[in-house]
Design a protein around this motif. Structure first.
Motif, PDB file in Angstrom:
ATOM      1  N   GLY A 277       7.928 -16.982   0.370  1.00 33.34           N
ATOM      2  CA  GLY A 277       6.871 -17.858  -0.392  1.00 33.34           C
ATOM      3  C   GLY A 277       7.387 -18.140  -1.808  1.00 33.34           C
ATOM      4  O   GLY A 277       8.240 -17.109  -2.237  1.00 33.34           O
ATOM      5  N   PRO A 278       7.014 -19.110  -2.418  1.00 26.54           N
ATOM      6  CA  PRO A 278       7.476 -19.373  -3.971  1.00 26.54           C
ATOM      7  C   PRO A 278       6.959 -18.688  -4.810  1.00 26.54           C
ATOM      8  O   PRO A 278       6.288 -19.043  -5.980  1.00 26.54           O
ATOM      9  N   TYR A 279       6.805 -17.136  -4.824  1.00 25.57           N
ATOM     10  CA  TYR A 279       6.067 -16.336  -5.712  1.00 25.57           C
ATOM     11  C   TYR A 279       7.216 -15.308  -6.082  1.00 25.57           C
ATOM     12  O   TYR A 279       8.058 -15.010  -5.242  1.00 25.57           O
ATOM     13  N   SER A 280       6.806 -14.667  -6.877  1.00 30.20           N
ATOM     14  CA  SER A 280       7.546 -13.349  -7.266  1.00 30.20           C
ATOM     15  C   SER A 280       7.630 -12.222  -6.300  1.00 30.20           C
ATOM     16  O   SER A 280       6.516 -12.196  -5.574  1.00 30.20           O
ATOM     17  N   ARG A 281       8.508 -11.379  -6.153  1.00 28.44           N
ATOM     18  CA  ARG A 281       8.569 -10.655  -5.164  1.00 28.44           C
ATOM     19  C   ARG A 281       7.541  -9.232  -5.264  1.00 28.44           C
ATOM     20  O   ARG A 281       7.247  -8.791  -4.390  1.00 28.44           O
ATOM     21  N   TYR A 282       6.938  -9.379  -6.337  1.00 30.68           N
ATOM     22  CA  TYR A 282       5.932  -8.458  -6.697  1.00 30.68           C
ATOM     23  C   TYR A 282       4.351  -8.949  -6.554  1.00 30.68           C
ATOM     24  O   TYR A 282       3.595  -8.128  -6.360  1.00 30.68           O
ATOM     25  N   ASP A 283       4.536 -10.300  -5.723  1.00 33.08           N
ATOM     26  CA  ASP A 283       3.295 -11.080  -5.736  1.00 33.08           C
ATOM     27  C   ASP A 283       2.909 -11.172  -4.208  1.00 33.08           C
ATOM     28  O   ASP A 283       3.757 -11.617  -3.559  1.00 33.08           O
ATOM     29  N   SER A 284       1.681 -10.666  -3.894  1.00 34.54           N
ATOM     30  CA  SER A 284       1.424 -10.778  -2.370  1.00 34.54           C
ATOM     31  C   SER A 284       1.287 -12.020  -1.865  1.00 34.54           C
ATOM     32  O   SER A 284       1.611 -12.247  -0.556  1.00 34.54           O
ATOM     33  N   ARG A 285       1.240 -13.231  -2.473  1.00 38.05           N
ATOM     34  CA  ARG A 285       1.217 -14.461  -2.005  1.00 38.05           C
ATOM     35  C   ARG A 285       2.537 -14.718  -1.442  1.00 38.05           C
ATOM     36  O   ARG A 285       2.855 -15.773  -0.953  1.00 38.05           O
ATOM     37  N   ARG A 286       3.664 -14.034  -1.866  1.00 43.16           N
ATOM     38  CA  ARG A 286       5.138 -14.336  -1.192  1.00 43.16           C
ATOM     39  C   ARG A 286       5.248 -14.260   0.204  1.00 43.16           C
ATOM     40  O   ARG A 286       5.930 -14.866   0.753  1.00 43.16           O
ATOM     41  N   TYR A 287       4.292 -13.308   0.598  1.00 44.37           N
ATOM     42  CA  TYR A 287       4.577 -12.809   1.881  1.00 44.37           C
ATOM     43  C   TYR A 287       3.391 -13.356   3.144  1.00 44.37           C
ATOM     44  O   TYR A 287       2.203 -13.364   2.833  1.00 44.37           O
ATOM     45  N   ASN A 288       4.006 -13.712   4.036  1.00 44.45           N
ATOM     46  CA  ASN A 288       3.289 -14.755   4.888  1.00 44.45           C
ATOM     47  C   ASN A 288       2.767 -13.809   6.192  1.00 44.45           C
ATOM     48  O   ASN A 288       1.895 -14.285   6.780  1.00 44.45           O
ATOM     49  N   TYR A 289       3.631 -12.609   6.534  1.00 45.50           N
ATOM     50  CA  TYR A 289       3.175 -11.894   7.489  1.00 45.50           C
ATOM     51  C   TYR A 289       2.874 -10.531   7.231  1.00 45.50           C
ATOM     52  O   TYR A 289       3.600  -9.924   6.539  1.00 45.50           O
ATOM     53  N   TRP A 290       1.980  -9.961   7.575  1.00 45.49           N
ATOM     54  CA  TRP A 290       1.403  -8.509   7.153  1.00 45.49           C
ATOM     55  C   TRP A 290       1.229  -7.699   8.519  1.00 45.49           C
ATOM     56  O   TRP A 290       0.574  -8.324   9.480  1.00 45.49           O
ATOM     57  N   GLY A 291       1.492  -6.459   8.420  1.00 49.00           N
ATOM     58  CA  GLY A 291       1.180  -5.608   9.696  1.00 49.00           C
ATOM     59  C   GLY A 291      -0.344  -5.128   9.234  1.00 49.00           C
ATOM     60  O   GLY A 291      -1.161  -5.676   8.453  1.00 49.00           O
ATOM     61  N   GLN A 292      -0.623  -4.158  10.271  1.00 49.87           N
ATOM     62  CA  GLN A 292      -2.104  -3.920  10.428  1.00 49.87           C
ATOM     63  C   GLN A 292      -2.256  -2.570   9.465  1.00 49.87           C
ATOM     64  O   GLN A 292      -3.748  -2.182   9.059  1.00 49.87           O
ATOM     65  N   GLY A 293      -1.484  -2.156   8.793  1.00 47.41           N
ATOM     66  CA  GLY A 293      -1.552  -0.960   7.756  1.00 47.41           C
ATOM     67  C   GLY A 293      -1.808   0.439   8.434  1.00 47.41           C
ATOM     68  O   GLY A 293      -1.840   0.623   9.718  1.00 47.41           O
ATOM     69  N   THR A 294      -0.959   1.438   7.770  1.00 48.37           N
ATOM     70  CA  THR A 294      -1.152   2.675   7.949  1.00 48.37           C
ATOM     71  C   THR A 294      -1.814   3.720   6.875  1.00 48.37           C
ATOM     72  O   THR A 294      -1.578   3.569   5.829  1.00 48.37           O
ATOM     73  N   GLN A 295      -2.565   4.538   7.247  1.00 48.82           N
ATOM     74  CA  GLN A 295      -3.251   5.301   6.159  1.00 48.82           C
ATOM     75  C   GLN A 295      -2.496   6.563   5.771  1.00 48.82           C
ATOM     76  O   GLN A 295      -1.774   7.339   6.594  1.00 48.82           O
ATOM     77  N   VAL A 296      -2.231   6.782   4.312  1.00 49.96           N
ATOM     78  CA  VAL A 296      -1.767   7.883   3.834  1.00 49.96           C
ATOM     79  C   VAL A 296      -2.498   8.499   2.979  1.00 49.96           C
ATOM     80  O   VAL A 296      -3.518   7.761   2.206  1.00 49.96           O
ATOM     81  N   THR A 297      -2.786   9.770   3.388  1.00 49.47           N
ATOM     82  CA  THR A 297      -3.718  10.444   2.772  1.00 49.47           C
ATOM     83  C   THR A 297      -3.334  12.009   1.862  1.00 49.47           C
ATOM     84  O   THR A 297      -2.619  12.540   2.644  1.00 49.47           O
ATOM     85  N   VAL A 298      -3.150  11.991   0.719  1.00 52.11           N
ATOM     86  CA  VAL A 298      -2.487  12.861   0.175  1.00 52.11           C
ATOM     87  C   VAL A 298      -3.805  14.090  -0.405  1.00 52.11           C
ATOM     88  O   VAL A 298      -4.558  13.460  -1.441  1.00 52.11           O
ATOM     89  N   SER A 299      -3.706  15.316  -0.128  1.00 45.46           N
ATOM     90  CA  SER A 299      -4.589  15.952  -0.512  1.00 45.46           C
ATOM     91  C   SER A 299      -4.267  17.097  -1.962  1.00 45.46           C
ATOM     92  O   SER A 299      -3.181  17.294  -1.800  1.00 45.46           O
ATOM     93  N   SER A 300      -5.200  17.161  -2.633  1.00 46.59           N
ATOM     94  CA  SER A 300      -4.746  17.788  -3.842  1.00 46.59           C
ATOM     95  C   SER A 300      -4.657  19.537  -3.588  1.00 46.59           C
ATOM     96  O   SER A 300      -5.034  19.872  -2.770  1.00 46.59           O
TER      97      SER A 300
END
Length: 124
Positions: free
Chosen positions: A101-124
């Motif tokens: 899309g016509p936005y910066s590569r840092y901008d989420s609006r550039r991206y038309n297609y998205w995955g469902q996501g994967t959880q990352v949890t980092v414990s201290s």
């Protein structure tokens, strides 16, 4: 059309490493930029890293520069996010996205297609 599918999330301890994968299906993957975003509970989705499929130029958020590496495997139509020196602030759902899309590569609006996501949890 491109359909990203993430994998590789999990629970790790601070200082550990983890590699996320994003398999992108579609006949025109080479025409898209691929990126990783993340969203922590109660926070907005934020840019993590991006790679230009055609020339492998990469872009990183300041918060992950030097710790995370985005790369691609053309033969597998797969993008990876190698995450080292993880800390609890990296805990989030990580999303893979594709777009031009016509936005910066840092901008989420550039991206038309998205995955469902994967959880990352980092414990201290």
């Amino acid at each position: 059309q491109v359909q990203p599918v993430e994998s590789g999330g999990g629970l790790v301890q601070a200082g550990d490493s983890l590699r996320l994968s994003c398999a992108a299906s579609g006949r025109t993957v080479s025409n898209y930029d691929m990126a990783w975003f993340r969203q922590a509970p109660g926070k907005e989705r934020e840019f993590v890293a991006a790679i230009v499929w055609r020339n492998s130029n990469t872009y990183y958020a300041d918060s992950v520069q030097g710790r995370f590496t985005i790369s691609r495997d053309n033969a597998k139509n797969t993008v990876y996010l190698q995450m080292n020196s993880l800390n609890p602030e990296d805990t989030a759902v990580y999303y893979c996205a594709a777009g031009t899309g016509p936005y910066s590569r840092y901008d989420s609006r550039r991206y038309n297609y998205w995955g469902q996501g994967t959880q990352v949890t980092v414990s201290s």
